[in-house]
Design a protein around this motif. Structure first.
Motif, short mmCIF file in Angstrom:
data_model
loop_
_atom_site.label_atom_id
_atom_site.label_comp_id
_atom_site.label_asym_id
_atom_site.label_seq_id
_atom_site.Cartn_x
_atom_site.Cartn_y
_atom_site.Cartn_z
N UNK A 57 0.84 -1.18 -0.05
CA UNK A 57 0.03 0.25 -0.02
C UNK A 57 0.95 1.22 0.09
N UNK A 58 2.20 1.08 0.31
CA UNK A 58 3.06 2.35 0.41
C UNK A 58 3.60 2.51 -0.94
N UNK A 59 3.60 1.46 -1.62
CA UNK A 59 4.25 1.48 -3.10
C UNK A 59 5.58 0.92 -3.22
N UNK A 60 5.90 0.15 -1.96
CA UNK A 60 7.03 -0.47 -2.25
C UNK A 60 6.94 -1.88 -3.00
N UNK A 61 8.07 -2.18 -3.75
CA UNK A 61 8.08 -3.50 -4.61
C UNK A 61 8.61 -4.50 -4.28
N UNK A 62 8.15 -5.69 -4.81
CA UNK A 62 9.30 -6.79 -4.70
C UNK A 62 8.69 -7.96 -5.87
N UNK A 81 13.63 -1.73 -5.30
CA UNK A 81 13.67 -0.33 -4.82
C UNK A 81 13.39 0.58 -5.97
N UNK A 82 12.76 1.54 -5.73
CA UNK A 82 12.48 2.92 -6.69
C UNK A 82 11.72 2.46 -8.01
N UNK A 83 11.00 1.45 -8.12
CA UNK A 83 10.37 1.22 -9.37
C UNK A 83 8.93 1.31 -9.18
N UNK A 84 8.40 1.94 -10.27
CA UNK A 84 6.91 2.49 -10.01
C UNK A 84 6.03 1.11 -10.03
N UNK A 132 14.60 2.44 -17.50
CA UNK A 132 15.08 3.68 -16.70
C UNK A 132 13.84 4.39 -16.50
N UNK A 133 12.86 4.78 -17.36
CA UNK A 133 11.76 5.53 -17.15
C UNK A 133 10.76 5.46 -16.03
N UNK A 134 10.85 4.00 -15.80
CA UNK A 134 10.02 3.76 -14.52
C UNK A 134 10.68 3.47 -13.31
N UNK A 135 12.07 4.18 -13.18
CA UNK A 135 12.88 3.95 -12.08
C UNK A 135 12.68 5.16 -11.47
N UNK A 136 12.37 5.49 -10.01
CA UNK A 136 12.33 6.97 -9.39
C UNK A 136 13.61 7.34 -9.01
#
Length: 136
Positions: A57-62, A81-84, A132-136
Motif C-alpha cells: 500500500x505504500x508503493x514498495x515493490x518486490x 527499490x524505486x520502481x513504479x 529507466x523511465x520507470x525507476x524513481x
C-alpha cells in the motif's frame, strides 16, 4: 496497596515486552546483514525469471522469481527499490541476474534496477534501457 503492586508488575512486563520486541528486531536485522554479507563474500551469479511483481500500500515493490543451480530449482523474493509499482507487471517474464550464496543456495537476491546492477558491478544491459523511465 495491591493495585500499586499490580501496576508495577504491569509496567515491568510492558518494559520487558518492549525490550523483547527491540531485541527481536535487532536479531532479524543481524540475520539479514549476515545473509547479505555471505552473498557478497561467497556469491555466484545465475539467471532467474521474474514470476510476479508485488507492491504494498505504500508503493514498495518486490519480485518473486525462480532460478536454478546445479539442476535444482529455487524460488526467491527480492525487494525492488524505486520502481513504479503501477509498472511492475512489465518485469514479469524477464530473465535477470540472481546472486546467490554458494554455501546456502536459497540465500539469494535478484538484480533488477540500474542501481542494483551498479552496486553489483555489472553493466546495465542496453536491452533493459526501457526500464529507466520507470525507476524513481
Amino acid at each position: 496497596m495491591g493495585k500499586m503492586v499490580l501496576k508495577g508488575v504491569g509496567a515491568a512486563f510492558s518494559a520487558l515486552g518492549s525490550i523483547a520486541v527491540v531485541g527481536g528486531l535487532l536479531i532479524l536485522i543481524f540475520i539479514d546483514v549476515y545473509k547479505t554479507r555471505a552473498i557478497i563474500r561467497y556469491g555466484k551469479f545465475t539467471s532467474g525469471i521474474v514470476v510476479k511483481f508485488y507492491s504494498d500500500y505504500r508503493g514498495n515493490g518486490s519480485v518473486e522469481y525462480t532460478y536454478e543451480v546445479k539442476g535444482t530449482k529455487y524460488v526467491g523474493t527480492s525487494t525492488v527499490n524505486n520502481f513504479r509499482p503501477n509498472k511492475g507487471h512489465l518485469l514479469e517474464g524477464l530473465v535477470l541476474p540472481v546472486k546467490y550464496d554458494i554455501h546456502e543456495v536459497q540465500n539469494a537476491y535478484m538484480i533488477v534496477t540500474p542501481g542494483d546492477f551498479k552496486i553489483n558491478h555489472i553493466s546495465f544491459p542496453d536491452s533493459l534501457n526501457w526500464m529507466r523511465q520507470y525507476v524513481n
